[in-house]
Design a protein around this motif. Structure first.
Motif, mmCIF file in Angstrom:
data_model
loop_
_atom_site.group_PDB
_atom_site.id
_atom_site.type_symbol
_atom_site.label_atom_id
_atom_site.label_comp_id
_atom_site.label_asym_id
_atom_site.label_seq_id
_atom_site.Cartn_x
_atom_site.Cartn_y
_atom_site.Cartn_z
ATOM 1 N N THR A 153 11.236 -7.618 -5.025
ATOM 2 C CA THR A 153 10.508 -7.051 -6.155
ATOM 3 C C THR A 153 9.001 -7.043 -5.945
ATOM 4 O OG1 THR A 153 12.244 -7.964 -7.562
ATOM 5 C CG2 THR A 153 10.301 -7.154 -8.672
ATOM 6 N N ILE A 154 8.492 -8.011 -5.187
ATOM 7 C CA ILE A 154 7.045 -8.126 -4.961
ATOM 8 C C ILE A 154 6.433 -6.860 -4.360
ATOM 9 C CG2 ILE A 154 5.331 -9.312 -3.521
ATOM 10 C CD1 ILE A 154 6.769 -11.921 -4.126
ATOM 11 N N PRO A 155 7.122 -6.107 -3.463
ATOM 12 C CA PRO A 155 6.505 -4.883 -2.935
ATOM 13 C C PRO A 155 6.050 -3.890 -3.987
ATOM 14 C CG PRO A 155 8.384 -5.468 -1.597
ATOM 15 C CD PRO A 155 8.376 -6.411 -2.760
ATOM 16 N N THR A 156 6.604 -3.972 -5.212
ATOM 17 C CA THR A 156 6.154 -3.061 -6.269
ATOM 18 C C THR A 156 4.720 -3.354 -6.695
ATOM 19 O OG1 THR A 156 6.997 -4.517 -8.017
ATOM 20 C CG2 THR A 156 8.509 -2.868 -7.128
ATOM 21 N N MET A 157 4.189 -4.532 -6.326
ATOM 22 C CA MET A 157 2.846 -4.910 -6.748
ATOM 23 C C MET A 157 1.854 -4.923 -5.599
ATOM 24 S SD MET A 157 3.909 -8.103 -9.206
ATOM 25 C CE MET A 157 2.309 -8.165 -9.997
ATOM 26 N N LEU A 158 2.287 -4.589 -4.401
ATOM 27 C CA LEU A 158 1.417 -4.704 -3.238
ATOM 28 C C LEU A 158 0.441 -3.548 -3.108
ATOM 29 C CD1 LEU A 158 3.882 -6.028 -0.497
ATOM 30 C CD2 LEU A 158 2.207 -7.308 -1.846
ATOM 31 N N LYS A 159 0.793 -2.385 -3.627
ATOM 32 C CA LYS A 159 -0.051 -1.215 -3.404
ATOM 33 C C LYS A 159 -0.389 -0.559 -4.733
ATOM 34 C CE LYS A 159 -0.428 2.959 -0.598
ATOM 35 N NZ LYS A 159 -1.630 2.466 0.093
ATOM 36 N N THR A 160 -1.654 -0.241 -4.903
ATOM 37 C CA THR A 160 -2.081 0.464 -6.100
ATOM 38 C C THR A 160 -1.919 1.962 -5.879
ATOM 39 O OG1 THR A 160 -3.712 -1.250 -6.585
ATOM 40 C CG2 THR A 160 -4.002 0.888 -7.665
ATOM 41 N N PHE A 161 -1.161 2.601 -6.758
ATOM 42 C CA PHE A 161 -0.991 4.044 -6.629
ATOM 43 C C PHE A 161 -1.123 4.708 -7.988
ATOM 44 C CE2 PHE A 161 2.987 1.724 -5.996
ATOM 45 C CZ PHE A 161 3.624 1.959 -7.201
ATOM 46 N N GLU A 162 -1.272 5.990 -7.962
ATOM 47 C CA GLU A 162 -1.592 6.751 -9.155
ATOM 48 C C GLU A 162 -0.555 6.569 -10.250
ATOM 49 O OE1 GLU A 162 -2.144 11.450 -10.204
ATOM 50 O OE2 GLU A 162 -2.685 10.730 -8.220
ATOM 51 N N CYS A 163 -1.019 6.227 -11.411
ATOM 52 C CA CYS A 163 -0.187 6.076 -12.601
ATOM 53 C C CYS A 163 0.898 5.027 -12.400
ATOM 54 C CB CYS A 163 0.450 7.404 -12.996
ATOM 55 S SG CYS A 163 0.923 7.462 -14.740
ATOM 56 N N CYS A 164 0.667 4.085 -11.511
ATOM 57 C CA CYS A 164 1.619 2.994 -11.287
ATOM 58 C C CYS A 164 2.996 3.536 -10.952
ATOM 59 C CB CYS A 164 1.706 2.108 -12.532
ATOM 60 S SG CYS A 164 2.252 0.427 -12.159
ATOM 61 N N ASN A 165 3.029 4.648 -10.254
ATOM 62 C CA ASN A 165 4.306 5.279 -9.907
ATOM 63 C C ASN A 165 4.097 6.058 -8.614
ATOM 64 O OD1 ASN A 165 6.758 6.548 -9.783
ATOM 65 N ND2 ASN A 165 6.762 7.146 -11.940
ATOM 66 N N SER A 166 5.033 5.956 -7.691
ATOM 67 C CA SER A 166 4.901 6.633 -6.404
ATOM 68 C C SER A 166 5.558 7.999 -6.399
ATOM 69 C CB SER A 166 5.532 5.774 -5.293
ATOM 70 O OG SER A 166 6.913 5.597 -5.526
ATOM 71 N N PHE A 167 6.082 8.445 -7.562
ATOM 72 C CA PHE A 167 6.772 9.723 -7.608
ATOM 73 C C PHE A 167 5.811 10.859 -7.289
ATOM 74 C CE2 PHE A 167 8.170 13.518 -9.912
ATOM 75 C CZ PHE A 167 9.420 13.666 -9.362
ATOM 76 N N GLY A 168 6.188 11.705 -6.364
ATOM 77 C CA GLY A 168 5.402 12.872 -6.025
ATOM 78 C C GLY A 168 4.261 12.624 -5.065
ATOM 79 N N ARG A 169 4.152 11.420 -4.535
ATOM 80 C CA ARG A 169 3.072 11.134 -3.594
ATOM 81 C C ARG A 169 3.376 11.759 -2.239
ATOM 82 N NH1 ARG A 169 2.101 5.385 -2.484
ATOM 83 N NH2 ARG A 169 0.344 6.229 -1.378
ATOM 84 N N GLU A 170 2.347 12.267 -1.599
ATOM 85 C CA GLU A 170 2.511 12.875 -0.272
ATOM 86 C C GLU A 170 2.349 11.842 0.834
ATOM 87 O OE1 GLU A 170 -0.182 16.063 0.041
ATOM 88 O OE2 GLU A 170 0.751 17.277 -1.532
ATOM 89 N N ASP A 171 1.522 10.826 0.601
ATOM 90 C CA ASP A 171 1.244 9.831 1.645
ATOM 91 C C ASP A 171 2.109 8.589 1.446
ATOM 92 O OD1 ASP A 171 -0.084 9.352 -0.714
ATOM 93 O OD2 ASP A 171 -1.666 8.183 0.254
#
Length: 232
Positions: A153-171
């Motif tokens: 579960t910890i990997p969900t807090m390791l990276k800051t991404f837009e809107c706290c959701n990785s949906f639709g990210r290209e990188d």
């Protein structure tokens, strides 16, 4: 000239009335579920004393604890939806909510799976004492499940991404891929185990019921055939 879109715009609810409706549903769910869960916890601790009874009660108690994690998130999510936002603007709160939601889902699936396996061996293979001895150590198993869920579960807090959701990210990176693998693995494998255990338990109970009915019919037949002669 292409119009630039601010990252925070993607976190704004496009249909605010719909999200307000979602928030009302969450508040109602919280108001109804919290007293019920607290009542169940009270019964487990003070009435059943779950740590002294069978293994299922210990697993069920941990399942209730997992549900509490979801309930904690509901008021925060409802407030964000009321403000017309899909998540909290506070990154710490956002990540904490996401962490508890992932932990709730993983714990709920894990304990449901363990409960199914426990019932499977108790019903289908009651004489498998070696495996049943392992299941008897339910406090250790429960602690182990929580400890194993933390690194997943910890990997969900390791990276800051837009809107706290990785949906639709290209990188997408390794963390995103690992999270998706864990997500589908947590659902697929327990689903197969649950279906198998449920099917075997139902099959075993059906056979046992059929056997009992056959014995009952034989007893009735013997009584009807020999009973009158025994009474004369």
């Amino acid at each position: 000239m292409e119009s630039s879109i601010h990252p925070s715009d993607n976190c704004t609810a496009e249909n605010k009335p719909l999200y307000v409706f979602y928030s009302v549903v969450m508040i109602v769910e919280f108001v109804l579920a919290l007293p019920l869960n607290l009542t169940v916890i009270y019964l487990f601790i003070f009435k059943l004393k779950f740590w002294k009874t069978n293994t299922n009660n210990i697993f069920l108690f941990n399942l209730v604890l997992a549900d509490i994690l979801l309930l904690i998130c509901l008021p925060v999510k409802a407030y964000s939806f009321q403000m017309g936002e899909r998540r909290s603007q506070n990154e710490v709160v956002c990540k904490a909510m996401l962490f508890m939601l992932f932990l709730n889902r993983g714990a709920s699936i894990a304990f449901l799976t363990v409960i199914s396996i426990d019932r499977y061996f108790n019903v289908v293979h009651p004489r498998k004492k070696n495996f049943l001895k392992i299941l008897k150590k339910s406090p250790h198993i429960s602690t182990l499940i929580w400890l194993l869920l933390l690194p997943l579960t910890i990997p969900t807090m390791l990276k800051t991404f837009e809107c706290c959701n990785s949906f639709g990210r290209e990188d997408e990176n390794v963390t995103d891929i690992f999270r998706e693998i864990v997500f589908f693995t947590q659902i697929l494998i327990p689903f197969i185990v649950l279906v198998f255990c449920t099917a075997q338990i139902v099959n075993r109970l059906n056979k046992k019921t059929v056997g009992d009915r056959t014995k009952l019919r034989r007893a009735v037949f013997l009584y009807n055939y020999h009973g009158p002669s025994l009474l004369t």
